[in-house]
Design an enzyme around this catalytic site. Structure first.
Site, PDB file in Angstrom:
ATOM      1  N   ASP A 241      16.715  57.715  34.924  1.00 47.69           N
ATOM      2  CA  ASP A 241      17.049  58.699  33.985  1.00 47.69           C
ATOM      3  C   ASP A 241      17.199  59.989  34.673  1.00 47.69           C
ATOM      4  O   ASP A 241      17.101  60.227  35.739  1.00 47.69           O
ATOM      5  CB  ASP A 241      15.780  58.977  33.158  1.00 47.69           C
ATOM      6  CG  ASP A 241      15.262  57.795  32.421  1.00 47.69           C
ATOM      7  OD1 ASP A 241      16.241  57.007  31.978  1.00 47.69           O
ATOM      8  OD2 ASP A 241      14.167  57.756  31.899  1.00 47.69           O
TER       9      ASP A 241
HETATM   10  N1  URA Z   1      11.936  53.908  33.515  1.00 51.43           N
HETATM   11  C1  URA Z   1      11.985  54.763  32.984  1.00 51.43           C
HETATM   12  O1  URA Z   1      11.403  55.269  32.003  1.00 51.43           O
HETATM   13  N2  URA Z   1      12.969  55.828  33.566  1.00 51.43           N
HETATM   14  C2  URA Z   1      13.652  55.483  34.646  1.00 51.43           C
HETATM   15  O2  URA Z   1      14.249  56.398  35.204  1.00 51.43           O
HETATM   16  C3  URA Z   1      13.317  54.200  35.353  1.00 51.43           C
HETATM   17  C4  URA Z   1      12.596  53.537  34.657  1.00 51.43           C
END
Ligand code: URA
Length: 238
Positions: free
Chosen positions: A102
């Site tokens: 993310d």
């Molecule tokens: N899980 C998440 O919620 N975000 C990420 O970036 C990776 C795994």
């Protein structure tokens, strides 16, 4: 300029010895002419083919310690991407992030031009383990650990595979280490949300047996060897 055998083996799955045999057998052409000399010098301007198949770009594997604020994409209209922050010397056509973190997640990201590797790494069937360190806004209880172990079910009914959750710190600053072996959208945040916890900071620290280099500053990169990238496929939860 590079030796012909090295040029071919560094751009595909064949070993140097296998490539040498192929060159000697007459299976390799350089700019349309059969070349049987393993030590001939070539570069990216040459059209090298093996059994009529053009040899592609050199495969590269880059470890990035992704900072928060950049998106795991090749291009984006609004935000800076992980490719935008690659040092000039590492830039080349065909690179992409193998998997997504993310925008606000930090840590281990592989950037490569090897579509085959990305496919194997991300395939749900391969169950490659990914380890994250999550800072949370509340305590991790035994119940949360057990829910992760059993497999969290999201509100829409999606079932996650069993995951490992370990407490690193509990109390004011709760920190947990989570190991998952799939890659659903916002998976870690959503798993904690089901248990009533908010993730306030998330960092990926490993993929398979490949660990984020502790000496790599946030936002920096380093090129991995073939041996290092092979670590991605070692170590299994299931
Ligand atoms: N899980 C998440 O919620 N975000 C990420 O970036 C990776 C795994």
């Amino acid at each position: 300029m590079e030796r012909l055998d090295k040029f071919i083996s560094s751009r595909g799955a064949l070993s140097r010895r296998e490539v040498q045999k192929l060159i000697k057998s007459g299976a390799v052409t350089v700019d349309g002419e059969v070349c049987r000399l393993t030590e001939s010098k070539v570069d990216d301007g040459c059209l090298v083919s093996v059994n009529g198949q053009a040899v592609g770009e050199k495969l590269v594997y880059i470890m990035m310690n992704k900072p928060a604020g950049v998106v795991s994409a090749t291009e984006d209209k609004r935000d800076k991407t992980v490719l935008d922050i690659l040092p000039q010397a590492l830039r080349r056509p065909g690179l992409f992030p193998a998997g997504r973190l993310d925008k606000d997640t930090e840590g281990l990201l592989i950037i490569t031009n090897d579509g085959g590797l990305a496919h194997r790494m991300l395939s749900p069937k391969k169950h490659v383990e990914k380890q994250y360190v999550a800072r949370l806004d509340g305590e991790i209880t035994q119940e949360t650990i057990e829910s992760f172990e059993k497999g969290i079910v999201f509100r829409d009914g999606t079932r996650c595979l069993p995951a490992k959750l370990k407490i690193a710190e509990n109390g004011d600053k709760t920190v947990g280490t989570v190991t998952i072996c799939e890659g659903k959208f916002h998976q870690v945040k959503k798993m904690f949300a089901v248990c009533g916890l908010n993730v306030v900071h998330l960092k990926r620290i490993s993929i398979g047996n490949l660990y984020l280099d502790g000496n790599l500053p946030i936002g920096s990169c380093k090129v991995l060897t073939n041996l290092e990238i092979g670590q991605v496929f070692i170590g299994k939860l299931h």
